[in-house]
Design a protein around this motif. Structure first.
Motif, PDB file in Angstrom:
ATOM      1  N   PRO A   1      33.732  29.861  40.814  1.00 17.95           N
ATOM      2  CA  PRO A   1      33.063  29.165  41.322  1.00 17.95           C
ATOM      3  C   PRO A   1      31.990  28.551  40.858  1.00 17.95           C
ATOM      4  O   PRO A   1      31.237  27.671  41.097  1.00 17.95           O
ATOM      5  CB  PRO A   1      33.494  28.752  42.941  1.00 17.95           C
ATOM      6  N   SER A   2      30.568  29.802  40.892  1.00 18.93           N
ATOM      7  CA  SER A   2      29.677  29.251  40.625  1.00 18.93           C
ATOM      8  C   SER A   2      29.559  28.672  38.756  1.00 18.93           C
ATOM      9  O   SER A   2      28.441  28.980  38.501  1.00 18.93           O
ATOM     10  CB  SER A   2      29.188  30.555  40.758  1.00 18.93           C
ATOM     11  N   LEU A   3      30.998  29.728  38.332  1.00 19.36           N
ATOM     12  CA  LEU A   3      30.932  29.392  36.687  1.00 19.36           C
ATOM     13  C   LEU A   3      31.504  28.100  36.239  1.00 19.36           C
ATOM     14  O   LEU A   3      32.819  27.782  36.365  1.00 19.36           O
ATOM     15  CB  LEU A   3      31.322  30.822  36.169  1.00 19.36           C
ATOM     16  N   THR A   4      31.082  27.523  35.187  1.00 21.40           N
ATOM     17  CA  THR A   4      31.102  27.161  34.389  1.00 21.40           C
ATOM     18  C   THR A   4      32.704  27.523  33.819  1.00 21.40           C
ATOM     19  O   THR A   4      32.189  28.464  33.931  1.00 21.40           O
ATOM     20  CB  THR A   4      30.870  26.009  33.638  1.00 21.40           C
ATOM     21  N   PRO A   5      33.707  26.593  33.069  1.00 23.76           N
ATOM     22  CA  PRO A   5      35.007  27.127  31.897  1.00 23.76           C
ATOM     23  C   PRO A   5      33.836  27.745  31.139  1.00 23.76           C
ATOM     24  O   PRO A   5      34.848  28.856  30.241  1.00 23.76           O
ATOM     25  CB  PRO A   5      35.674  25.783  31.681  1.00 23.76           C
ATOM     26  N   ASP A   6      33.566  26.669  30.586  1.00 24.45           N
ATOM     27  CA  ASP A   6      32.408  27.669  28.847  1.00 24.45           C
ATOM     28  C   ASP A   6      31.815  29.224  29.533  1.00 24.45           C
ATOM     29  O   ASP A   6      31.760  30.221  28.972  1.00 24.45           O
ATOM     30  CB  ASP A   6      31.953  26.966  28.592  1.00 24.45           C
TER      31      ASP A   6
ATOM     32  N   GLY B   1      41.933  29.876  28.271  1.00 18.30           N
ATOM     33  CA  GLY B   1      42.875  28.317  28.724  1.00 18.30           C
ATOM     34  C   GLY B   1      41.921  27.107  28.251  1.00 18.30           C
ATOM     35  O   GLY B   1      41.181  27.212  27.774  1.00 18.30           O
ATOM     36  N   LEU B   2      43.624  26.640  27.295  1.00 20.42           N
ATOM     37  CA  LEU B   2      42.794  25.203  26.842  1.00 20.42           C
ATOM     38  C   LEU B   2      42.212  24.115  27.811  1.00 20.42           C
ATOM     39  O   LEU B   2      42.657  24.169  28.926  1.00 20.42           O
ATOM     40  CB  LEU B   2      43.308  25.201  26.001  1.00 20.42           C
TER      41      LEU B   2
ATOM     42  N   PHE C   1      32.504  37.447  36.882  1.00 20.63           N
ATOM     43  CA  PHE C   1      32.762  36.808  36.762  1.00 20.63           C
ATOM     44  C   PHE C   1      34.152  36.237  36.983  1.00 20.63           C
ATOM     45  O   PHE C   1      34.792  34.994  36.833  1.00 20.63           O
ATOM     46  CB  PHE C   1      32.962  36.693  35.463  1.00 20.63           C
ATOM     47  N   ILE C   2      35.250  36.908  37.649  1.00 22.23           N
ATOM     48  CA  ILE C   2      36.391  36.888  38.052  1.00 22.23           C
ATOM     49  C   ILE C   2      36.643  36.606  40.154  1.00 22.23           C
ATOM     50  O   ILE C   2      35.809  37.411  40.306  1.00 22.23           O
ATOM     51  CB  ILE C   2      37.401  37.788  37.910  1.00 22.23           C
ATOM     52  N   ASP C   3      37.207  35.537  39.755  1.00 21.48           N
ATOM     53  CA  ASP C   3      37.556  35.154  41.654  1.00 21.48           C
ATOM     54  C   ASP C   3      39.175  35.941  41.604  1.00 21.48           C
ATOM     55  O   ASP C   3      39.722  35.992  41.406  1.00 21.48           O
ATOM     56  CB  ASP C   3      37.711  33.693  41.365  1.00 21.48           C
ATOM     57  N   LEU C   4      38.312  37.254  42.051  1.00 23.58           N
ATOM     58  CA  LEU C   4      39.507  38.265  42.184  1.00 23.58           C
ATOM     59  C   LEU C   4      40.378  38.393  43.265  1.00 23.58           C
ATOM     60  O   LEU C   4      41.901  38.097  43.222  1.00 23.58           O
ATOM     61  CB  LEU C   4      39.030  40.118  42.587  1.00 23.58           C
ATOM     62  N   LYS C   5      39.799  37.848  44.085  1.00 23.33           N
ATOM     63  CA  LYS C   5      41.125  37.874  45.242  1.00 23.33           C
ATOM     64  C   LYS C   5      42.013  36.002  45.160  1.00 23.33           C
ATOM     65  O   LYS C   5      43.463  36.364  45.725  1.00 23.33           O
ATOM     66  CB  LYS C   5      40.021  36.896  46.862  1.00 23.33           C
ATOM     67  N   ARG C   6      41.756  35.474  44.166  1.00 21.40           N
ATOM     68  CA  ARG C   6      42.785  33.884  44.065  1.00 21.40           C
ATOM     69  C   ARG C   6      43.367  34.223  42.037  1.00 21.40           C
ATOM     70  O   ARG C   6      43.565  33.928  42.100  1.00 21.40           O
ATOM     71  CB  ARG C   6      41.805  32.586  43.682  1.00 21.40           C
ATOM     72  N   SER C   7      43.183  35.737  41.860  1.00 20.83           N
ATOM     73  CA  SER C   7      43.788  35.806  40.573  1.00 20.83           C
ATOM     74  C   SER C   7      45.161  36.951  40.820  1.00 20.83           C
ATOM     75  O   SER C   7      44.863  37.015  42.247  1.00 20.83           O
ATOM     76  CB  SER C   7      42.533  36.058  40.054  1.00 20.83           C
ATOM     77  N   SER C   8      45.726  37.238  39.965  1.00 13.80           N
ATOM     78  CA  SER C   8      46.573  37.139  39.983  1.00 13.80           C
ATOM     79  C   SER C   8      47.353  38.616  39.211  1.00 13.80           C
ATOM     80  O   SER C   8      46.901  37.947  37.937  1.00 13.80           O
ATOM     81  CB  SER C   8      47.898  36.733  40.351  1.00 13.80           C
ATOM     82  N   LEU C   9      47.983  39.387  39.537  1.00 15.21           N
ATOM     83  CA  LEU C   9      47.915  40.389  38.082  1.00 15.21           C
ATOM     84  C   LEU C   9      49.540  41.224  38.613  1.00 15.21           C
ATOM     85  O   LEU C   9      50.092  41.496  39.816  1.00 15.21           O
ATOM     86  CB  LEU C   9      46.743  41.859  38.543  1.00 15.21           C
ATOM     87  N   THR C  10      50.422  42.200  37.475  1.00 11.07           N
ATOM     88  CA  THR C  10      51.121  42.645  37.706  1.00 11.07           C
ATOM     89  C   THR C  10      51.868  43.433  36.828  1.00 11.07           C
ATOM     90  O   THR C  10      50.998  42.984  35.184  1.00 11.07           O
ATOM     91  CB  THR C  10      52.179  41.084  37.651  1.00 11.07           C
ATOM     92  N   PHE C  11      52.240  44.376  36.707  1.00 12.96           N
ATOM     93  CA  PHE C  11      52.722  45.147  35.857  1.00 12.96           C
ATOM     94  C   PHE C  11      53.691  44.367  35.025  1.00 12.96           C
ATOM     95  O   PHE C  11      54.771  44.496  36.208  1.00 12.96           O
ATOM     96  CB  PHE C  11      52.566  46.798  35.699  1.00 12.96           C
ATOM     97  N   VAL C  12      54.170  44.719  33.494  1.00 12.02           N
ATOM     98  CA  VAL C  12      56.200  44.805  33.113  1.00 12.02           C
ATOM     99  C   VAL C  12      56.066  45.117  32.174  1.00 12.02           C
ATOM    100  O   VAL C  12      55.414  45.866  31.351  1.00 12.02           O
ATOM    101  CB  VAL C  12      55.752  43.281  32.478  1.00 12.02           C
ATOM    102  N   ARG C  13      57.451  44.830  32.723  1.00 11.85           N
ATOM    103  CA  ARG C  13      58.074  45.376  30.057  1.00 11.85           C
ATOM    104  C   ARG C  13      58.389  44.620  30.074  1.00 11.85           C
ATOM    105  O   ARG C  13      59.311  43.886  30.754  1.00 11.85           O
ATOM    106  CB  ARG C  13      59.317  47.015  30.839  1.00 11.85           C
ATOM    107  N   GLU C  14      58.633  44.551  28.775  1.00 10.61           N
ATOM    108  CA  GLU C  14      58.560  42.590  28.107  1.00 10.61           C
ATOM    109  C   GLU C  14      59.909  43.024  27.686  1.00 10.61           C
ATOM    110  O   GLU C  14      60.299  44.083  27.365  1.00 10.61           O
ATOM    111  CB  GLU C  14      57.735  42.901  26.571  1.00 10.61           C
ATOM    112  N   ARG C  15      60.488  42.177  27.888  1.00  9.72           N
ATOM    113  CA  ARG C  15      62.314  41.967  26.850  1.00  9.72           C
ATOM    114  C   ARG C  15      62.223  41.109  26.238  1.00  9.72           C
ATOM    115  O   ARG C  15      61.999  39.946  26.427  1.00  9.72           O
ATOM    116  CB  ARG C  15      63.054  41.415  28.244  1.00  9.72           C
ATOM    117  N   PRO C  16      62.095  41.216  24.951  1.00  9.96           N
ATOM    118  CA  PRO C  16      61.765  39.870  23.896  1.00  9.96           C
ATOM    119  C   PRO C  16      63.191  38.628  24.069  1.00  9.96           C
ATOM    120  O   PRO C  16      63.910  39.683  24.127  1.00  9.96           O
ATOM    121  CB  PRO C  16      60.952  40.317  22.471  1.00  9.96           C
TER     122      PRO C  16
END
Length: 122
Positions: A12-17, A48-49, A104-119
């Motif tokens: 929260p202390s960082l601007t998007p830029d 993100g845009l 720089f990352i708010d780890l408690k609000r962020s999410s991660l997952t391992f995946v195998r792509e299936r195009p």
């Protein structure tokens, strides 16, 4: 190919830029330098845009607020990923990256997952 998708919210202390600048100019070189130790085959940052389309897209799906960015890390095989999670040098490299992520990352609000792509297309 195994991929880690890491959906990032900035502190929260960082601007998007400021978030995007730190992620690209400071963190990306750290990942690049440690990629061999972690057997990372590919690393992609999706920033993100700031677009009015975000609000419309979220409203149409009753979606959660958007992420500030998405990181994708690729390993050629499960063996390479397992190496990254068990080798002493890889664990040290991973700990260094985590230490930097806390800047720089708010780890408690962020999410991660391992995946195998299936195009489906392309």
């Amino acid at each position: 190919m195994i991929k880690l998708i890491f959906c990032l919210h900035r502190l929260p202390s960082l601007t998007p830029d400021a978030f995007r600048s730190y992620w690209w100019d400071t963190h990306a070189p750290l990942v690049k330098a440690r990629a061999p130790a972690l057997r990372i085959a590919r690393y992609v940052q999706s920033h993100g845009l700031d677009s009015p389309l975000d609000d419309a897209m979220q409203a149409s799906r009753e979606a959660q607020p958007k992420y500030d960015g998405v990181a994708e890390l690729y390993w050629a095989s499960e063996d390479d990923l397992n190496f990254a999670m068990t080798d002493d040098a890889a664990l040290k490299a991973g700990a260094e990256l985590l230490e930097d992520e806390r800047k720089f990352i708010d780890l408690k609000r962020s999410s991660l997952t391992f995946v195998r792509e299936r195009p489906v297309v392309g």
